[in-house]
Design a protein around this motif. Structure first.
Motif, short mmCIF file in Angstrom:
data_model
loop_
_atom_site.label_atom_id
_atom_site.label_comp_id
_atom_site.label_asym_id
_atom_site.label_seq_id
_atom_site.Cartn_x
_atom_site.Cartn_y
_atom_site.Cartn_z
N ARG A 117 0.85 -1.20 0.09
CA ARG A 117 0.00 -0.15 -0.06
C ARG A 117 0.91 1.44 -0.05
N ALA A 118 2.13 1.08 0.40
CA ALA A 118 2.86 2.14 0.31
C ALA A 118 3.71 2.61 -1.08
N GLY A 119 3.53 1.59 -1.92
CA GLY A 119 3.86 1.53 -3.36
C GLY A 119 4.96 0.99 -3.47
N HIS A 120 5.38 -0.17 -2.86
CA HIS A 120 6.62 -0.78 -3.06
C HIS A 120 6.43 -2.29 -3.37
N PRO A 121 5.88 -2.56 -4.73
CA PRO A 121 5.28 -3.89 -4.65
C PRO A 121 6.51 -5.01 -4.77
N ASP A 122 7.44 -4.48 -5.30
CA ASP A 122 8.71 -5.58 -5.16
C ASP A 122 8.96 -6.16 -3.85
N GLU A 123 8.99 -5.36 -2.93
CA GLU A 123 9.27 -5.56 -1.48
C GLU A 123 8.40 -6.11 -0.74
N ALA A 124 7.07 -5.99 -1.51
CA ALA A 124 5.86 -6.35 -0.77
C ALA A 124 5.85 -7.90 -1.05
N ALA A 125 6.15 -8.29 -2.45
CA ALA A 125 6.07 -9.55 -2.84
C ALA A 125 7.16 -10.51 -2.05
N ALA A 126 8.13 -9.85 -1.89
CA ALA A 126 9.43 -10.43 -1.23
C ALA A 126 8.97 -10.92 0.19
N ALA A 127 8.27 -10.07 0.89
CA ALA A 127 7.72 -10.42 2.22
C ALA A 127 6.53 -11.49 2.22
N GLY A 128 5.69 -11.24 1.09
CA GLY A 128 4.73 -12.08 1.11
C GLY A 128 5.16 -13.52 0.84
N LEU A 129 6.07 -13.66 -0.19
CA LEU A 129 6.77 -14.89 -0.37
C LEU A 129 7.33 -15.47 1.00
N THR A 156 -3.17 -8.21 0.65
CA THR A 156 -2.00 -7.71 0.07
C THR A 156 -2.11 -8.18 -1.68
N ALA A 157 -2.40 -9.73 -1.90
CA ALA A 157 -2.64 -9.94 -3.17
C ALA A 157 -3.37 -9.25 -4.14
N ARG A 158 -4.60 -8.65 -3.67
CA ARG A 158 -5.40 -7.94 -4.18
C ARG A 158 -4.73 -6.65 -4.61
N VAL A 159 -3.96 -5.90 -3.52
CA VAL A 159 -3.38 -4.60 -3.97
C VAL A 159 -2.27 -5.03 -4.85
N LEU A 160 -1.58 -6.04 -5.03
CA LEU A 160 -0.53 -6.24 -5.91
C LEU A 160 -0.85 -6.74 -7.21
N LEU A 161 -2.05 -7.04 -7.42
CA LEU A 161 -2.65 -7.39 -8.84
C LEU A 161 -2.33 -6.62 -10.11
N PRO A 162 -2.55 -5.36 -9.65
CA PRO A 162 -2.18 -4.24 -10.76
C PRO A 162 -0.59 -4.22 -11.12
N HIS A 163 0.14 -4.90 -10.20
CA HIS A 163 1.72 -4.54 -10.40
C HIS A 163 2.30 -5.84 -10.66
N LEU A 211 1.94 -13.94 -6.51
CA LEU A 211 0.37 -14.15 -6.93
C LEU A 211 0.28 -15.66 -7.39
N GLU A 212 1.05 -16.07 -7.96
CA GLU A 212 0.97 -17.59 -8.44
C GLU A 212 1.06 -18.66 -7.29
N ARG A 213 2.06 -18.28 -6.38
CA ARG A 213 1.79 -19.07 -5.19
C ARG A 213 0.79 -18.94 -4.46
N HIS A 214 0.27 -17.69 -4.02
CA HIS A 214 -0.83 -17.44 -3.46
C HIS A 214 -2.17 -17.95 -4.21
N ARG A 220 3.62 -7.16 -13.16
CA ARG A 220 4.97 -7.21 -13.92
C ARG A 220 6.17 -6.66 -13.08
N ALA A 221 5.94 -6.17 -11.78
CA ALA A 221 6.94 -5.91 -11.19
C ALA A 221 7.60 -7.27 -10.57
N SER A 222 9.09 -6.93 -10.12
CA SER A 222 9.90 -8.14 -9.70
C SER A 222 9.48 -8.84 -8.44
N GLY A 223 9.03 -10.33 -8.74
CA GLY A 223 8.50 -10.94 -7.85
C GLY A 223 7.22 -11.03 -7.61
#
Length: 494
Positions: free
Chosen positions: A434-446, A467-474, A484-487, A476-479
């Motif tokens: 939500r702070a606009g850091h999708p790559d870091e968020a994905a790493a934490a989610g993993l 978190t997955a819903r927030v990251l859906l538009p991103h 999203l696939e694992r979740h 293509r960002a790293s990770g």
């Protein structure tokens, strides 16, 4: 007015008249089954009530002369064509107004606040509007309006101990948690037997065992297994104890176990069950005159209210917990309770109130541990302090500040508390997204997904889903796509 000296001590409350009409409407259903029907009916009309068997019993006993507006709407929905009078209640006009409320029943002005959350009502903290009897003047919040009168003990215990009255039954029920009493307590030829030190010790160990399993694995797989020890605990209490010291240990142990089972329900998303268990613990605390247990019950009630979208109730329950806890001498306990209050203020979007409570929590925490700190607070350390502060900033929408505290929590967390590590990391992932850091968020989610083999927590899974819903538009960002696939491959709850 609540502080007015002009009270009328000569007036005694009128004796309650049983509500036979309401009892007939319940029919063959038990009070618990009827309470469940009330809650279902409430959901049908988008109303929110926390009805349980105790409430139904108080209505039928005539202690509740007229329900609050939420219950009125639900009852009239359940029984169309009937009026409140048809249901055995007195007209609202007979219990409203200045003449109908005694000084003792007037709300404490120090617990009221001018701000209201949009989804809360004025009656959110008074689920049972109009009752007979008086209340303790310092009783700031009580979801079941429990009177501290001697005659109540038998009523509370009868309700709590429906599962049986022998130590033999209790011993058999503790099996699912892997505990048992001594052979003397489980002899098949024993009749009703008073509980002793061995039974009290086994009960206390059951509480520790459940907390340990929750710390490591989360609540989802434990809740149903923990119900049997809870029934056993109240069966022990019903059997009685030969010594007063043992009876006090049984009361405390049963109440702590009710809170632990309530937390398992809370963490696995069963909010109504959790509320009922916490109320049970509060009733036990009041019967036993145990302020430490009362503070713990209010603490968890506050946390539940925050999660259930009742922030004003969260504030008031936390304040009631602090009132009960002040004589206990534990600064760490008061610190945790201040954090619970801060969470409520955050839910009310009251940044100033939240910051004041956070400052107080940090100052109290800084005084360090002491011998008076309760055993159940073993989870409360630097990591929990940072994690709860992160949740406050997240609720206020300050994502960067929330992410900073959540990251601190993950770094400070003892890996022994696997569930909390997963929780803080999930909080971090959501705040970063939500702070606009999708790559870091994905790493934490993993990292959270890696922990789910050990942790079963609906709370954590709900946070990951957000978190997955927030990251859906991103994606293509790293990770992000990997997360999203694992979740998406996670098994969905039935």
């Amino acid at each position: 007015m609540a502080s007015s000296p002009m009270t009328s001590s000569s007036q005694s409350p009128r004796p309650a008249r049983p509500n036979l009409a309401f009892r007939r409407l319940r029919g063959q259903r038990s009070p618990g089954e009827f309470a469940a029907a009330v809650r279902r009916a409430a959901r049908e009309i988008d109303e929110q009530v926390s009805c349980d068997a105790r409430y139904i019993g108080r209505v039928e006993a005539g202690e509740i002369r007229c329900p609050n507006y939420a219950y009125e709407r639900v009852f009239l929905h359940m029984f169309p064509g009937r009026t409140l009078t048809d249901l055995g209640f007195v007209p609202r006009s007979a219990v409203r107004g200045r003449g109908a409320r005694t000084v003792e029943e007037a709300p404490d002005p120090h617990t009221m606040s001018p701000m209201y959350a949009p989804h809360e009502t004025d009656g959110a903290y008074e689920p049972y509007d109009t009752t007979y009897g008086s209340h303790e003047p310092n009783d700031r919040y009580d979801p079941h309006e429990i009177d501290d009168q001697n005659h109540e003990e038998s009523d509370v215990q009868r309700r709590a101990f429906m599962s049986g009255g022998t130590a033999t039954m209790a011993a058999a029920s503790l099996g699912p948690i892997g505990l048992a009493f001594s052979g003397a307590a489980v002899a098949a030829d024993r009749s009703v037997r008073r509980a002793g030190e061995a039974e009290a010790g086994a009960l206390e160990e059951a509480v520790r065992k459940i907390r340990l399993l929750d710390d490591r694995h989360g609540a989802d797989g434990l809740y149903r297994r923990a119900s049997a020890p809870l029934r056993a605990a109240y069966a022990l209490l019903d059997a009685g104890a030969a010594r007063q010291a043992t009876a006090e240990r049984l009361h405390t142990g049963a109440g702590e176990l009710a809170i632990s089972v309530g937390w398992l329900a809370h963490d696995s998303g069963r909010f109504e069950d959790a509320r009922s268990h916490y109320a049970e613990a509060l009733a036990t605390a009041r019967v036993a005159g145990d302020p430490a247990l009362e503070a713990h019950a209010f603490c968890n009630t506050s946390f539940l209210a925050r999660d259930a979208g009742r922030p004003r109730e969260a504030v008031r329950a936390a304040q009631a917990a602090q009132f009960a806890a002040r004589p206990l001498g534990s600064a760490r306990l008061l610190s945790l309770l201040s954090l619970r209050e801060a969470g409520g203020w955050a839910g009310l979007a009251d940044r100033r109130g939240c910051e004041q409570a956070l400052t107080r929590a940090q100052a109290l925490y800084g005084r360090g541990p002491c011998d008076a700190d309760p055993e159940w607070m073993s989870f409360y350390g630097d990591a929990e302090l940072a994690g709860l502060e992160a949740q406050c900033w997240s609720t206020l929408g300050d994502w960067s500040r929330a992410a900073h505290q959540a990251r601190r929590a993950t770094r400070l967390q003892d890996p022994h508390f696997t569930r909390n590590l997963a929780l803080y990391t999930a909080e971090l992932a959501d705040d970063l997204a939500r702070a606009g850091h999708p790559d870091e968020a994905a790493a934490a989610g993993l990292r959270v997904l890696d922990l789910l083999d050990e942790v079963q927590s609906s709370r954590v899974q709900t946070m990951l889903a957000g978190t997955a819903r927030v990251l859906l538009p991103h994606r293509r960002a790293s990770g992000v796509s990997d997360f999203l696939e694992r979740h998406g491959a996670l098994p969905r709850p039935a």
